[in-house]
Design a protein around this motif. Structure first.
Motif, PDB file in Angstrom:
ATOM      1  N   PRO A  83       0.823  -1.219   0.000  1.00  0.00           N
ATOM      2  CA  PRO A  83       0.000   0.000   0.000  1.00  0.00           C
ATOM      3  C   PRO A  83       0.854   1.264   0.000  1.00  0.00           C
ATOM      4  CG  PRO A  83      -0.685  -1.503   1.746  1.00  0.00           C
ATOM      5  CD  PRO A  83       0.546  -2.084   1.141  1.00  0.00           C
ATOM      6  N   TYR A  84       1.970   1.229   0.703  1.00  0.00           N
ATOM      7  CA  TYR A  84       2.898   2.371   0.750  1.00  0.00           C
ATOM      8  C   TYR A  84       3.653   2.511  -0.568  1.00  0.00           C
ATOM      9  CZ  TYR A  84       7.383   4.612   2.012  1.00  0.00           C
ATOM     10  OH  TYR A  84       8.509   5.397   2.038  1.00  0.00           O
ATOM     11  N   LEU A  85       4.275   1.423  -1.018  1.00  0.00           N
ATOM     12  CA  LEU A  85       5.118   1.515  -2.228  1.00  0.00           C
ATOM     13  C   LEU A  85       4.289   1.803  -3.484  1.00  0.00           C
ATOM     14  CD1 LEU A  85       7.897  -1.164  -1.642  1.00  0.00           C
ATOM     15  CD2 LEU A  85       8.020   1.321  -1.387  1.00  0.00           C
ATOM     16  N   ASP A  86       3.043   1.338  -3.508  1.00  0.00           N
ATOM     17  CA  ASP A  86       2.180   1.656  -4.666  1.00  0.00           C
ATOM     18  C   ASP A  86       1.937   3.157  -4.745  1.00  0.00           C
ATOM     19  OD1 ASP A  86       2.061  -0.991  -5.229  1.00  0.00           O
ATOM     20  OD2 ASP A  86      -0.013  -1.290  -4.567  1.00  0.00           O
ATOM     21  N   ILE A  87       1.810   3.796  -3.581  1.00  0.00           N
ATOM     22  CA  ILE A  87       1.572   5.249  -3.580  1.00  0.00           C
ATOM     23  C   ILE A  87       2.873   5.994  -3.917  1.00  0.00           C
ATOM     24  CG2 ILE A  87       0.909   7.232  -2.138  1.00  0.00           C
ATOM     25  CD1 ILE A  87      -0.977   5.226  -0.644  1.00  0.00           C
ATOM     26  N   VAL A  88       3.989   5.502  -3.418  1.00  0.00           N
ATOM     27  CA  VAL A  88       5.284   6.134  -3.746  1.00  0.00           C
ATOM     28  C   VAL A  88       5.512   6.077  -5.272  1.00  0.00           C
ATOM     29  CG1 VAL A  88       7.800   5.971  -3.467  1.00  0.00           C
ATOM     30  CG2 VAL A  88       6.307   5.628  -1.494  1.00  0.00           C
ATOM     31  N   GLY A  89       5.127   4.976  -5.880  1.00  0.00           N
ATOM     32  CA  GLY A  89       5.269   4.845  -7.339  1.00  0.00           C
ATOM     33  C   GLY A  89       6.645   4.350  -7.736  1.00  0.00           C
ATOM     34  N   PRO A  90       6.897   4.284  -9.050  1.00  0.00           N
ATOM     35  CA  PRO A  90       8.167   3.718  -9.527  1.00  0.00           C
ATOM     36  C   PRO A  90       9.370   4.502  -9.014  1.00  0.00           C
ATOM     37  CG  PRO A  90       6.670   4.181 -11.358  1.00  0.00           C
ATOM     38  CD  PRO A  90       6.040   4.749 -10.135  1.00  0.00           C
ATOM     39  N   LEU A  91      10.446   3.781  -8.697  1.00  0.00           N
ATOM     40  CA  LEU A  91      11.690   4.400  -8.228  1.00  0.00           C
ATOM     41  C   LEU A  91      12.727   4.282  -9.342  1.00  0.00           C
ATOM     42  CD1 LEU A  91      11.801   2.753  -4.665  1.00  0.00           C
ATOM     43  CD2 LEU A  91      10.881   4.987  -5.279  1.00  0.00           C
ATOM     44  N   ASP A  92      13.578   5.299  -9.474  1.00  0.00           N
ATOM     45  CA  ASP A  92      14.640   5.194 -10.479  1.00  0.00           C
ATOM     46  C   ASP A  92      15.759   4.293  -9.937  1.00  0.00           C
ATOM     47  OD1 ASP A  92      16.246   6.741  -8.809  1.00  0.00           O
ATOM     48  OD2 ASP A  92      16.056   8.576  -9.989  1.00  0.00           O
ATOM     49  N   ALA A  93      16.838   4.168 -10.688  1.00  0.00           N
ATOM     50  CA  ALA A  93      17.902   3.222 -10.312  1.00  0.00           C
ATOM     51  C   ALA A  93      18.509   3.573  -8.953  1.00  0.00           C
ATOM     52  CB  ALA A  93      18.977   3.213 -11.387  1.00  0.00           C
ATOM     53  N   GLU A  94      18.422   4.860  -8.565  1.00  0.00           N
ATOM     54  CA  GLU A  94      18.957   5.282  -7.259  1.00  0.00           C
ATOM     55  C   GLU A  94      17.926   5.137  -6.135  1.00  0.00           C
ATOM     56  OE1 GLU A  94      21.894   8.794  -7.345  1.00  0.00           O
ATOM     57  OE2 GLU A  94      20.351   9.256  -8.813  1.00  0.00           O
ATOM     58  N   GLY A  95      16.714   4.756  -6.513  1.00  0.00           N
ATOM     59  CA  GLY A  95      15.666   4.598  -5.510  1.00  0.00           C
ATOM     60  C   GLY A  95      14.893   5.881  -5.269  1.00  0.00           C
TER      61      GLY A  95
END
Ligand SMILES: C[S@@+](CC[C@H](N)C(=O)[O-])C[C@H]1O[C@@H](n2cnc3c(N)ncnc32)[C@H](O)[C@@H]1O
Length: 283
Positions: A83-95
Motif C-alpha cells: 500500500p505504501y510503495l504503490d503510492i510512492v510509485g516507480p523508483l529510479d535506479a537510485e531509488g
C-alpha cells in the motif's frame, strides 16, 4: 518555525512512519462506513527529491533509496509494504520516486468517495503547497492552523471512525508535553479513534518519560513501535524513531512487527540497528 520537512522527506523515519500509516488507513477501508483522517502537522503534502533541499542532505538515500529493489523480499512482507510503495510509485535506479508522498498524499490516495480528511499546517510556504495540491479534492480540507488547535477542534469527527496523525517537528523543548496533553484531551472526547503519535528519539530519558506518562494515563490499547538504524552516535543525525499507536486495528501489531523487522534490517546504518514493539497498555 525553522523546520522544513523537504530536507528530511523520504528518510528512514519517513519510510517507517508512512509504511505504518498506509497500513493503518488501509484497515479503515475494510468497512463501507465513512472515516476521517486528521493530520495535525501535515507539511507540504509531497516532496521533490530532485530539489535542492533533499539533495543537500541526501537523507532519502538511506530511506526510500534503500527500497529500490524489493524483488528478493518475501511475498508476505512485500504485500505489507505494497500500500505504501504503490503510492510512492516507480523508483529510479537510485531509488528516487518522481515525487515522494508525504502523509497527506498517502492518506488522500487511500480515501474513498465517502471518506474525508483534514490537514493542518502552520508554516506559510508549506501550507501554500499543501493547499494547492488538494485544492480540487472535495474530500479534503486544508487549514493554516496550529495542529493542536486542530486536534482539539476536529475531534471527535462526525463519522466517529478514523485516524489522527500527530507529527510535529519537535523544535520546541516542550513538544512531548504538548503532544501528550493534546492527545489526552482528544482521547477523552473520542476514545475509539486511532491515534498515531510520531516522535524522533533524540533523548532516551525524555522518550521513556513520555511513554511512562502514557502508561500511567489509564488509556488502554497503546502500542509503541521504535526503529533504530544504529551507527555512529557522535554526529547529530537522527538514528531512532518511534510511533505510538492507540487503538491499533486487530491485525496491526503482527503486521507492524513484520514490517519493522524488515525495515530495521534494510535501513540499518551500523551496530545497534533494530526495532522494539511494546504493548504499553492492554485491553
Ligand atoms: C514532521 S513535518 C510533517 C510531515 C508530514 N506529516 C509527513 O509525514 O509528510 C512537521 C510539519 O509541522 C509544521 N508545523 C510546525 N509547527 C506547527 C504547528 N504548530 N501546527 C501545525 N503545523 C506545524 C512544520 O512546518 C512541518 O511542515
Amino acid at each position: 518555525m525553522n523546520y522544513r520537512h523537504g530536507f528530511h522527506a523520504g528518510n528512514f523515519a519517513d519510510v517507517f512512519k508512512h509504511a505504518l500509516l498506509a497500513r493503518l488507513i488501509l484497515y479503515l477501508t475494510r468497512k463501507e462506513t465513512a472515516f476521517r483522517v486528521i493530520d495535525t502537522h501535515a507539511g507540504e503534502g509531497a516532496y521533490d527529491l530532485f530539489a535542492d533541499a533533499a539533495a543537500r542532505t541526501g537523507e532519502w538515500r538511506s530511506g526510500i533509496g534503500r527500497l529500490a529493489d524489493v524483488s528478493t523480499v518475501d511475498a508476505a512482507t512485500r504485500e505489507l509494504l505494497a500500500p505504501y510503495l504503490d503510492i510512492v510509485g516507480p523508483l529510479d535506479a537510485e531509488g528516487r520516486p518522481a515525487l515522494y508522498p508525504g502523509s497527506p498524499l498517502i492518506a488522500s490516495r487511500l480515501l474513498r468517495a465517502q471518506d474525508h480528511a483534514i490537514f493542518c499546517e502552520l508554516r506559510p510556504d508549506a501550507f501554500a503547497a499543501l493547499q494547492a495540491r488538494f485544492a480540487r479534492d472535495k474530500r479534503v480540507k486544508t487549514l493554516r492552523l496550529d495542529g493542536y488547535l486542530g486536534l482539539s477542534a476536529f475531534t471527535p469527527p462526525k463519522e466517529r471512525r478514523g485516524l489522527v496523525l500527530v507529527d510535529p517537528p519537535f523544535e520546541q523543548r516542550d513538544e512531548h508535553e504538548r503532544m501528550l496533553a493534546g492527545f489526552l484531551d482528544a482521547h477523552r472526547k473520542w476514545p475509539t479513534g486511532i491515534y498515531a503519535l510520531w516522535r524522533p528519539i533524540k533523548d532516551e530519558g525524555q522518550s521513556r518519560a513520555f511513554v511512562e506518562r502514557l502508561r500511567e494515563s489509564g488509556v488502554k490499547r497503546i502500542l509503541r513501535l521504535d526503529l533504530s538504524v544504529g551507527g555512529a552516535a557522535e554526529d547529530q543525525k537522527l538514528r531512532r524513531t518511534s510511533m505510538v499507536v492507540v487503538n491499533p486495528p486487530f491485525t496491526f501489531p503482527q503486521d507492524a512487527r513484520a514490517l519493522a523487522a524488515f525495515l530495521a534490517e534494510r535501513l540499518a546504518q551500523g551496530a545497534g540497528a533494530g526495532f522494539e514493539i511494546e504493548q504499553v497498555s492492554g485491553e
